[in-house]
Design an enzyme around this catalytic site. Structure first.
Site, PDB file in Angstrom:
ATOM      1  N   HIS A  29     -19.239 -51.681 -26.953  1.00  0.00           N
ATOM      2  CA  HIS A  29     -18.376 -52.438 -27.865  1.00  0.00           C
ATOM      3  C   HIS A  29     -17.172 -52.924 -27.064  1.00  0.00           C
ATOM      4  O   HIS A  29     -16.377 -52.130 -26.559  1.00  0.00           O
ATOM      5  CB  HIS A  29     -17.940 -51.519 -29.010  1.00  0.00           C
ATOM      6  CG  HIS A  29     -17.073 -52.157 -30.045  1.00  0.00           C
ATOM      7  ND1 HIS A  29     -17.574 -52.834 -31.134  1.00  0.00           N
ATOM      8  CD2 HIS A  29     -15.725 -52.198 -30.158  1.00  0.00           C
ATOM      9  CE1 HIS A  29     -16.568 -53.258 -31.889  1.00  0.00           C
ATOM     10  NE2 HIS A  29     -15.430 -52.898 -31.318  1.00  0.00           N
ATOM     11  N   ASP A  31     -13.743 -54.633 -27.010  1.00  0.00           N
ATOM     12  CA  ASP A  31     -12.587 -55.049 -27.817  1.00  0.00           C
ATOM     13  C   ASP A  31     -11.695 -55.958 -26.996  1.00  0.00           C
ATOM     14  O   ASP A  31     -11.179 -55.548 -25.949  1.00  0.00           O
ATOM     15  CB  ASP A  31     -11.769 -53.813 -28.234  1.00  0.00           C
ATOM     16  CG  ASP A  31     -12.431 -53.000 -29.324  1.00  0.00           C
ATOM     17  OD1 ASP A  31     -12.783 -53.583 -30.359  1.00  0.00           O
ATOM     18  OD2 ASP A  31     -12.584 -51.777 -29.136  1.00  0.00           O
ATOM     19  N   HIS A  62     -16.112 -57.652 -29.868  1.00  0.00           N
ATOM     20  CA  HIS A  62     -15.230 -57.731 -31.039  1.00  0.00           C
ATOM     21  C   HIS A  62     -13.957 -58.472 -30.637  1.00  0.00           C
ATOM     22  O   HIS A  62     -13.137 -57.948 -29.885  1.00  0.00           O
ATOM     23  CB  HIS A  62     -14.930 -56.289 -31.501  1.00  0.00           C
ATOM     24  CG  HIS A  62     -13.999 -56.216 -32.663  1.00  0.00           C
ATOM     25  ND1 HIS A  62     -13.369 -55.053 -33.042  1.00  0.00           N
ATOM     26  CD2 HIS A  62     -13.594 -57.153 -33.555  1.00  0.00           C
ATOM     27  CE1 HIS A  62     -12.611 -55.284 -34.100  1.00  0.00           C
ATOM     28  NE2 HIS A  62     -12.724 -56.553 -34.426  1.00  0.00           N
ATOM     29  N   GLY A 138      -6.092 -53.390 -33.307  1.00  0.00           N
ATOM     30  CA  GLY A 138      -4.926 -53.383 -32.419  1.00  0.00           C
ATOM     31  C   GLY A 138      -4.905 -52.258 -31.414  1.00  0.00           C
ATOM     32  O   GLY A 138      -4.426 -52.450 -30.310  1.00  0.00           O
ATOM     33  N   GLY A 141      -7.921 -44.922 -31.082  1.00  0.00           N
ATOM     34  CA  GLY A 141      -7.374 -43.610 -31.376  1.00  0.00           C
ATOM     35  C   GLY A 141      -6.587 -43.508 -32.670  1.00  0.00           C
ATOM     36  O   GLY A 141      -5.785 -42.598 -32.838  1.00  0.00           O
ATOM     37  N   ASP A 164     -15.978 -49.593 -37.802  1.00  0.00           N
ATOM     38  CA  ASP A 164     -15.227 -49.535 -36.544  1.00  0.00           C
ATOM     39  C   ASP A 164     -13.836 -48.947 -36.757  1.00  0.00           C
ATOM     40  O   ASP A 164     -13.019 -49.527 -37.469  1.00  0.00           O
ATOM     41  CB  ASP A 164     -15.116 -50.962 -35.971  1.00  0.00           C
ATOM     42  CG  ASP A 164     -14.416 -51.004 -34.622  1.00  0.00           C
ATOM     43  OD1 ASP A 164     -14.182 -49.944 -34.017  1.00  0.00           O
ATOM     44  OD2 ASP A 164     -14.110 -52.136 -34.175  1.00  0.00           O
ATOM     45  N   GLY A 165     -13.597 -47.805 -36.078  1.00  0.00           N
ATOM     46  CA  GLY A 165     -12.250 -47.256 -36.038  1.00  0.00           C
ATOM     47  C   GLY A 165     -12.152 -45.843 -36.586  1.00  0.00           C
ATOM     48  O   GLY A 165     -12.577 -45.579 -37.707  1.00  0.00           O
ATOM     49  N   GLY A 166     -11.648 -44.942 -35.745  1.00  0.00           N
ATOM     50  CA  GLY A 166     -11.359 -43.583 -36.202  1.00  0.00           C
ATOM     51  C   GLY A 166     -12.571 -42.717 -36.466  1.00  0.00           C
ATOM     52  O   GLY A 166     -12.474 -41.726 -37.190  1.00  0.00           O
ATOM     53  N   GLY A 186     -14.821 -45.056 -30.168  1.00  0.00           N
ATOM     54  CA  GLY A 186     -14.170 -45.222 -28.868  1.00  0.00           C
ATOM     55  C   GLY A 186     -13.659 -43.922 -28.317  1.00  0.00           C
ATOM     56  O   GLY A 186     -14.333 -43.215 -27.572  1.00  0.00           O
TER      57      GLY A 186
HETATM   58  C1  DX5 Z   1      -9.486 -51.172 -32.992  1.00  0.00           C
HETATM   59  C2  DX5 Z   1     -10.770 -51.481 -32.231  1.00  0.00           C
HETATM   60  C3  DX5 Z   1     -11.781 -50.358 -32.283  1.00  0.00           C
HETATM   61  C4  DX5 Z   1     -11.324 -49.121 -31.562  1.00  0.00           C
HETATM   62  C5  DX5 Z   1     -12.237 -47.962 -31.809  1.00  0.00           C
HETATM   63  O1  DX5 Z   1      -8.553 -52.156 -32.712  1.00  0.00           O
HETATM   64  O2  DX5 Z   1     -11.377 -52.637 -32.774  1.00  0.00           O
HETATM   65  O3  DX5 Z   1     -13.035 -50.805 -31.785  1.00  0.00           O
HETATM   66  O4  DX5 Z   1     -11.249 -49.332 -30.179  1.00  0.00           O
HETATM   67  O5  DX5 Z   1     -11.720 -46.850 -31.161  1.00  0.00           O
HETATM   68  P1  DX5 Z   1     -11.498 -45.440 -31.879  1.00  0.00           P
HETATM   69  O6  DX5 Z   1     -12.880 -44.882 -32.130  1.00  0.00           O
HETATM   70  O7  DX5 Z   1     -10.713 -44.663 -30.895  1.00  0.00           O
HETATM   71  O8  DX5 Z   1     -10.766 -45.675 -33.171  1.00  0.00           O
HETATM   72 ZN    ZN Z   2     -13.510 -52.977 -32.237  1.00  0.00          ZN
END
Ligand code: DX5
Ligand code: ZN
Length: 205
Positions: A29, A31, A62, A138, A141, A164-166, A186
């Protein structure tokens, strides 16, 4: 399927990408942030092209950028599987979707935590993928926002669905009863010593 973001990692970018390449992940992925659509700014287009030029794993890109078409024209050279954009950052949405389709890239639209699932209604028959953002775009983590789960069922049988996220060992439990095709994670993976162990923990389908 699991898509691993290298945005927040304890290894260098290069090392992290190699570790994802060598892991069981289904996608990398990618970013990309421009400092306009979101506050942060991570790579120039040249930097990202250079980082990814030899990658063999499928790319899930993304774009958290304003006017993604400028980036897409370069990124299609990497033959990505999916490129996801944000509606409110894309002034020329029809043209951008058409360009992706013409280049055989699956088109994703992302929905931010404060956006309603219906904002992409006009594009459902033109796109392939919806990315439900479970944090504000943005940074890596951040903490998972459980309220976004209410949007998922609406897209079942309509599109491929990603979140996506957290995502970590706790938030993954909340996803059990939902149809999700692609789980993006991530820091939970990239801050660890064993990527495959963490991927196995998240791979609930
Ligand atoms: C947020 C990104 C996510 C993020 C995911 O801005 O689009 O893809 O990197 O990372 P974690 O899993 O750490 O939230
Ligand atoms: Zn992302």
């Amino acid at each position: 399927m699991i898509s691993v973001s290298f945005l927040k990692s304890k290894y260098s970018k290069k090392e992290t990408i190699q570790l994802i390449e060598d892991s069981k992940a289904d996608f990398i992925h990618v970013d990309l942030m421009d400092g306009i659509y979101v506050k942060e700014n991570n790579f120039t287009i040249d930097e990202i092209m250079d980082l990814l030029k030899n990658v063999k794993k499928s790319l899930d890109i993304h774009l958290m950028v304003y006017n993604p078409l400028i980036y897409i024209k370069e990124l299609v050279k990497l033959k990505p599987s999916i490129i996801t954009i944000h509606l409110d950052g894309t002034p020329n949405i029809e043209e951008t979707i058409d360009y992706l389709k013409k280049n055989d890239v699956k088109v994703g639209l992302a929905i931010n935590p404060d956006e309603n699932e219906h904002i992409i209604d006009n594009y459902l028959d033109k796109i392939d993928y919806v990315l439900i953002m479970s944090v504000y775009p943005g940074e890596g983590g951040q903490k998972f926002i459980p309220e976004v789960l209410e949007k998922i069922n609406y897209f079942e049988d309509k599109l491929l669905i990603g979140i996506d996220g957290g995502i970590n060992e706790d938030s993954i439990k909340l996803l059990k009863n939902y149809h999700i095709d692609i789980i993006v994670s991530g820091s939970y993976i990239c801050m660890s010593d064993n990527f495959n162990e963490r991927i196995d923990e998240l791979n609930i389908k």
